[in-house]
Write a protein that holds these residues in place. Structure first.
Motif, PDB file in Angstrom:
ATOM      1  N   ASP A   1       3.558 -19.745  18.784  1.00  0.00           N
ATOM      2  CA  ASP A   1       4.866 -20.134  19.325  1.00  0.00           C
ATOM      3  C   ASP A   1       4.867 -21.620  19.685  1.00  0.00           C
ATOM      4  OD1 ASP A   1       5.869 -17.572  19.100  1.00  0.00           O
ATOM      5  OD2 ASP A   1       5.482 -17.037  21.190  1.00  0.00           O
ATOM      6  N   THR A   2       3.777 -22.064  20.315  1.00  0.00           N
ATOM      7  CA  THR A   2       3.673 -23.468  20.709  1.00  0.00           C
ATOM      8  C   THR A   2       3.609 -24.376  19.497  1.00  0.00           C
ATOM      9  OG1 THR A   2       2.518 -22.872  22.753  1.00  0.00           O
ATOM     10  CG2 THR A   2       2.276 -25.135  21.975  1.00  0.00           C
ATOM     11  N   ALA A   3       2.787 -24.019  18.520  1.00  0.00           N
ATOM     12  CA  ALA A   3       2.625 -24.862  17.332  1.00  0.00           C
ATOM     13  C   ALA A   3       3.924 -25.011  16.556  1.00  0.00           C
ATOM     14  CB  ALA A   3       1.540 -24.277  16.433  1.00  0.00           C
ATOM     15  N   LEU A   4       4.712 -23.950  16.530  1.00  0.00           N
ATOM     16  CA  LEU A   4       5.961 -23.962  15.762  1.00  0.00           C
ATOM     17  C   LEU A   4       7.173 -24.316  16.624  1.00  0.00           C
ATOM     18  CD1 LEU A   4       5.316 -20.780  13.588  1.00  0.00           C
ATOM     19  CD2 LEU A   4       5.433 -23.144  12.776  1.00  0.00           C
ATOM     20  N   GLU A   5       6.922 -24.576  17.911  1.00  0.00           N
ATOM     21  CA  GLU A   5       7.993 -24.904  18.864  1.00  0.00           C
ATOM     22  C   GLU A   5       9.059 -23.814  18.882  1.00  0.00           C
ATOM     23  OE1 GLU A   5       9.378 -28.802  17.814  1.00  0.00           O
ATOM     24  OE2 GLU A   5       7.605 -29.785  18.626  1.00  0.00           O
ATOM     25  N   LEU A   6       8.570 -22.577  18.941  1.00  0.00           N
ATOM     26  CA  LEU A   6       9.448 -21.416  19.004  1.00  0.00           C
ATOM     27  C   LEU A   6       9.547 -20.923  20.442  1.00  0.00           C
ATOM     28  CD1 LEU A   6       8.095 -19.386  15.938  1.00  0.00           C
ATOM     29  CD2 LEU A   6      10.214 -20.719  16.043  1.00  0.00           C
ATOM     30  N   PRO A   7      10.642 -20.235  20.778  1.00  0.00           N
ATOM     31  CA  PRO A   7      10.741 -19.645  22.119  1.00  0.00           C
ATOM     32  C   PRO A   7       9.592 -18.666  22.358  1.00  0.00           C
ATOM     33  CG  PRO A   7      12.862 -19.584  20.995  1.00  0.00           C
ATOM     34  CD  PRO A   7      11.855 -20.005  19.964  1.00  0.00           C
ATOM     35  N   ALA A   8       9.122 -18.594  23.576  1.00  0.00           N
ATOM     36  CA  ALA A   8       8.027 -17.687  23.914  1.00  0.00           C
ATOM     37  C   ALA A   8       8.372 -16.264  23.483  1.00  0.00           C
ATOM     38  CB  ALA A   8       7.749 -17.743  25.409  1.00  0.00           C
ATOM     39  N   GLY A   9       7.423 -15.602  22.865  1.00  0.00           N
ATOM     40  CA  GLY A   9       7.633 -14.231  22.417  1.00  0.00           C
ATOM     41  C   GLY A   9       8.121 -14.110  20.982  1.00  0.00           C
ATOM     42  N   SER A  10       8.391 -15.236  20.324  1.00  0.00           N
ATOM     43  CA  SER A  10       8.929 -15.182  18.956  1.00  0.00           C
ATOM     44  C   SER A  10       7.936 -14.575  17.977  1.00  0.00           C
ATOM     45  CB  SER A  10       9.320 -16.589  18.487  1.00  0.00           C
ATOM     46  OG  SER A  10      10.381 -17.097  19.251  1.00  0.00           O
ATOM     47  N   THR A  11       6.684 -15.026  18.047  1.00  0.00           N
ATOM     48  CA  THR A  11       5.679 -14.505  17.114  1.00  0.00           C
ATOM     49  C   THR A  11       5.443 -13.018  17.337  1.00  0.00           C
ATOM     50  OG1 THR A  11       4.569 -16.648  16.937  1.00  0.00           O
ATOM     51  CG2 THR A  11       3.287 -14.713  16.344  1.00  0.00           C
ATOM     52  N   SER A  12       5.385 -12.594  18.580  1.00  0.00           N
ATOM     53  CA  SER A  12       5.156 -11.174  18.865  1.00  0.00           C
ATOM     54  C   SER A  12       6.349 -10.316  18.454  1.00  0.00           C
ATOM     55  CB  SER A  12       4.843 -10.963  20.346  1.00  0.00           C
ATOM     56  OG  SER A  12       5.920 -11.388  21.153  1.00  0.00           O
ATOM     57  N   TYR A  13       7.532 -10.911  18.328  1.00  0.00           N
ATOM     58  CA  TYR A  13       8.698 -10.170  17.838  1.00  0.00           C
ATOM     59  C   TYR A  13       8.483  -9.771  16.378  1.00  0.00           C
ATOM     60  CZ  TYR A  13      13.428  -9.266  16.141  1.00  0.00           C
ATOM     61  OH  TYR A  13      14.527  -8.709  15.546  1.00  0.00           O
ATOM     62  N   TYR A  14       7.920 -10.685  15.588  1.00  0.00           N
ATOM     63  CA  TYR A  14       7.704 -10.415  14.164  1.00  0.00           C
ATOM     64  C   TYR A  14       6.387  -9.683  13.901  1.00  0.00           C
ATOM     65  CZ  TYR A  14      11.581 -13.577  13.270  1.00  0.00           C
ATOM     66  OH  TYR A  14      12.821 -14.168  13.258  1.00  0.00           O
ATOM     67  N   PHE A  15       5.378  -9.957  14.720  1.00  0.00           N
ATOM     68  CA  PHE A  15       4.065  -9.325  14.564  1.00  0.00           C
ATOM     69  C   PHE A  15       3.620  -8.831  15.935  1.00  0.00           C
ATOM     70  CE2 PHE A  15       4.455 -12.755  11.432  1.00  0.00           C
ATOM     71  CZ  PHE A  15       4.294 -12.042  10.252  1.00  0.00           C
ATOM     72  N   ARG A  16       3.805  -7.541  16.167  1.00  0.00           N
ATOM     73  CA  ARG A  16       3.620  -6.989  17.508  1.00  0.00           C
ATOM     74  C   ARG A  16       2.197  -7.149  18.031  1.00  0.00           C
ATOM     75  NH1 ARG A  16       8.467  -6.647  19.908  1.00  0.00           N
ATOM     76  NH2 ARG A  16       9.975  -5.543  18.613  1.00  0.00           N
ATOM     77  N   THR A  17       1.237  -7.058  17.139  1.00  0.00           N
ATOM     78  CA  THR A  17      -0.169  -7.127  17.559  1.00  0.00           C
ATOM     79  C   THR A  17      -0.905  -8.188  16.742  1.00  0.00           C
ATOM     80  OG1 THR A  17      -0.875  -5.482  15.928  1.00  0.00           O
ATOM     81  CG2 THR A  17      -0.134  -4.655  18.079  1.00  0.00           C
ATOM     82  N   LYS A  18      -2.087  -8.561  17.235  1.00  0.00           N
ATOM     83  CA  LYS A  18      -2.913  -9.501  16.483  1.00  0.00           C
ATOM     84  C   LYS A  18      -3.348  -8.883  15.170  1.00  0.00           C
ATOM     85  CE  LYS A  18      -6.788 -12.710  16.951  1.00  0.00           C
ATOM     86  NZ  LYS A  18      -7.805 -13.280  17.879  1.00  0.00           N
ATOM     87  N   ARG A  19      -3.589  -7.583  15.168  1.00  0.00           N
ATOM     88  CA  ARG A  19      -3.961  -6.879  13.948  1.00  0.00           C
ATOM     89  C   ARG A  19      -2.856  -7.008  12.897  1.00  0.00           C
ATOM     90  NH1 ARG A  19      -7.974  -4.151  10.899  1.00  0.00           N
ATOM     91  NH2 ARG A  19      -6.870  -2.762   9.490  1.00  0.00           N
ATOM     92  N   ALA A  20      -1.618  -6.840  13.302  1.00  0.00           N
ATOM     93  CA  ALA A  20      -0.494  -6.973  12.370  1.00  0.00           C
ATOM     94  C   ALA A  20      -0.434  -8.381  11.799  1.00  0.00           C
ATOM     95  CB  ALA A  20       0.813  -6.617  13.065  1.00  0.00           C
ATOM     96  N   LEU A  21      -0.719  -9.357  12.629  1.00  0.00           N
ATOM     97  CA  LEU A  21      -0.719 -10.748  12.185  1.00  0.00           C
ATOM     98  C   LEU A  21      -1.841 -10.991  11.174  1.00  0.00           C
ATOM     99  CD1 LEU A  21       0.483 -13.573  12.479  1.00  0.00           C
ATOM    100  CD2 LEU A  21      -0.988 -13.906  14.486  1.00  0.00           C
ATOM    101  N   ILE A  22      -3.025 -10.458  11.453  1.00  0.00           N
ATOM    102  CA  ILE A  22      -4.151 -10.628  10.537  1.00  0.00           C
ATOM    103  C   ILE A  22      -3.874  -9.932   9.203  1.00  0.00           C
ATOM    104  CG2 ILE A  22      -6.559  -9.954  10.144  1.00  0.00           C
ATOM    105  CD1 ILE A  22      -7.089 -10.610  13.072  1.00  0.00           C
ATOM    106  N   GLU A  23      -3.273  -8.750   9.247  1.00  0.00           N
ATOM    107  CA  GLU A  23      -2.914  -8.053   8.012  1.00  0.00           C
ATOM    108  C   GLU A  23      -1.956  -8.905   7.179  1.00  0.00           C
ATOM    109  OE1 GLU A  23      -1.350  -4.334   9.290  1.00  0.00           O
ATOM    110  OE2 GLU A  23      -3.315  -3.379   9.491  1.00  0.00           O
ATOM    111  N   ALA A  24      -1.013  -9.549   7.849  1.00  0.00           N
ATOM    112  CA  ALA A  24      -0.063 -10.408   7.147  1.00  0.00           C
ATOM    113  C   ALA A  24      -0.756 -11.624   6.544  1.00  0.00           C
ATOM    114  CB  ALA A  24       1.045 -10.849   8.098  1.00  0.00           C
TER     115      ALA A  24
END
Length: 205
Positions: free
Chosen positions: A34-57
């Motif tokens: 979120d910080t790196a992309l200057e997104l509102p807090a919680g934006s990344t977790s909205y698209y990828f609920r868990t770290k596992r989901a993010l790694i799968e992506a």
């Protein structure tokens, strides 16, 4: 103009790959993205609920991009023309030069993918499905086997596995090993790769 959901997801995943490459896997958090992309807090977790989901992506992204690149550069990996099993004196050099050019582009254009992939391969050693998918994402054993069948290797499957091990070593040496200072996109870079590959092909001629 708003960013569509698929574009936003891709943007987050690409940023995650860059984050792993620059700061390591431990730095990969929803908040950091979120910080790196200057997104509102919680934006990344909205698209990828868990770290596992993010790694799968991330794994899917690296794999899909690799398939696309392979399809684009497949001519570089083709065996020299001629009857199956024939291998003229010039064939090792011509084949090695084509594959070296492809590897050099990989190093020039996807260095962060290579670093992130390596970090995740180690992290996912205990996850057979994800690890196998990532481990085979850059180089196809099936295509390599077909190549060595065409070249007349006595044991194409083993020759293919050995060749892929060499390719893995070559790219690791260049993005994280002793030759990180050798700049891709130069004749010196391509020649270094081609010299090693030509020796491999001459061994079966």
């Amino acid at each position: 103009m708003t960013t569509s959901t698929p574009d936003r997801r891709t943007l987050i995943v690409d940023s995650a790959i860059d984050l792993i490459a620059s700061r390591g896997l431990r730095a990969l958090t929803h908040r950091a993205l979120d910080t790196a992309l200057e997104l509102p807090a919680g934006s990344t977790s909205y698209y990828f609920r868990t770290k596992r989901a993010l790694i799968e992506a991330i794994v899917d992204r690296i794999t899909t991009r690799s398939r696309t690149d392979f399809a684009t550069g497949q001519a570089d990996l083709a065996a020299p023309t001629g009857a199956p099993g024939t291998f003229t004196d010039s064939a090792p050099d011509r084949l090695a030069a084509g594959i070296a050019g492809w590897l050099d582009r990989l190093l020039a254009q996807r260095r962060n993918h290579l670093i992130a992939r390596h970090a995740l391969i180690i992290e996912l050693l205990g996850d057979a499905e994800m690890h196998d998918k990532l481990a085979s994402s850059l180089f196809s054993h099936r295509h390599a086997t077909t190549l060595f069948e065409t070249l007349g290797a006595s044991d194409p499957a083993t020759a293919a596995a050995d060749f892929i091990a060499v390719l893995e070593g070559l790219v690791f040496d260049r993005f994280a090993g002793a030759r990180t200072g050798l700049v891709p996109g130069t004749a010196k870079s391509v020649n270094q790769l081609a010299t090693v590959l030509a020796a491999q092909f001459r061994a079966i001629s």
